[in-house]
Write a protein that holds these residues in place. Structure first.
Motif, mmCIF file in Angstrom:
data_model
loop_
_atom_site.group_PDB
_atom_site.id
_atom_site.type_symbol
_atom_site.label_atom_id
_atom_site.label_comp_id
_atom_site.label_asym_id
_atom_site.label_seq_id
_atom_site.Cartn_x
_atom_site.Cartn_y
_atom_site.Cartn_z
ATOM 1 N N VAL A 190 -61.309 -12.891 26.295
ATOM 2 C CA VAL A 190 -62.090 -12.936 26.555
ATOM 3 C C VAL A 190 -62.534 -12.677 27.947
ATOM 4 O O VAL A 190 -61.942 -13.722 27.951
ATOM 5 C CB VAL A 190 -63.476 -13.245 25.729
ATOM 6 C CG1 VAL A 190 -64.539 -12.303 26.033
ATOM 7 C CG2 VAL A 190 -63.530 -12.886 23.980
ATOM 8 N N GLY A 193 -65.873 -4.907 21.821
ATOM 9 C CA GLY A 193 -65.480 -5.529 22.746
ATOM 10 C C GLY A 193 -64.531 -5.763 22.313
ATOM 11 O O GLY A 193 -62.591 -5.514 22.354
ATOM 12 N N ALA A 195 -67.335 -12.320 30.474
ATOM 13 C CA ALA A 195 -68.206 -11.521 29.722
ATOM 14 C C ALA A 195 -70.116 -11.062 29.934
ATOM 15 O O ALA A 195 -70.406 -10.960 28.342
ATOM 16 C CB ALA A 195 -67.596 -12.303 28.227
ATOM 17 N N PHE A 209 -66.181 -6.263 28.746
ATOM 18 C CA PHE A 209 -66.789 -7.058 26.874
ATOM 19 C C PHE A 209 -67.369 -7.309 27.320
ATOM 20 O O PHE A 209 -68.608 -8.119 28.064
ATOM 21 C CB PHE A 209 -65.789 -8.884 27.012
ATOM 22 C CG PHE A 209 -66.311 -8.856 25.592
ATOM 23 C CD1 PHE A 209 -65.213 -8.761 24.381
ATOM 24 C CD2 PHE A 209 -66.917 -9.565 25.105
ATOM 25 C CE1 PHE A 209 -64.913 -8.858 23.553
ATOM 26 C CE2 PHE A 209 -66.799 -10.004 23.964
ATOM 27 C CZ PHE A 209 -66.208 -9.857 22.844
ATOM 28 N N LEU A 222 -60.368 -5.084 23.195
ATOM 29 C CA LEU A 222 -59.028 -6.284 23.552
ATOM 30 C C LEU A 222 -57.839 -6.194 22.199
ATOM 31 O O LEU A 222 -56.654 -6.336 22.029
ATOM 32 C CB LEU A 222 -60.092 -7.632 22.954
ATOM 33 C CG LEU A 222 -60.684 -7.284 24.637
ATOM 34 C CD1 LEU A 222 -61.514 -8.836 23.661
ATOM 35 C CD2 LEU A 222 -59.784 -7.591 25.851
#
Length: 86
Positions: free
Chosen positions: A53, A76, A57, A65, A80
């Motif tokens: 992440v 998100g 974020a 994200f 990914l």
């Protein structure tokens, strides 16, 4: 188990509630997850899905994200995971 179900399970675990009590529209704040709990959620998501992440974020405009709601976290994670398969 779908990505959504897995994300909800992790978030519910952190909030110490049942997954059935988590709505996609809930924010982390709605669920009583503080900044430390959020960090734990992110670590758990990274481990569960073998993803990374983005460190920013918490700034959705600077990252793709967004951690503002359960729904945006699911989106998100899905992005990914999809990138990993490319």
């Amino acid at each position: 188990m779908s990505v959504t179900d897995r994300v909800i399970r992790i978030i519910a675990e952190q909030a110490m509630i049942e997954p059935s009590d988590v709505a996609l529209t809930d924010t982390m704040q709605d669920l009583g997850i503080d900044s430390m709990g959020l960090v734990e959620c992110i670590f758990a998501l990274e481990e569960e899905f073998d993803i990374t992440v983005p460190f920013n974020a918490n700034e959705p405009q600077a990252s793709d994200f967004d951690i503002s709601s359960v729904e945006t976290v699911v989106a998100g994670v899905e992005r990914l995971v999809a990138r990993q398969k490319d």
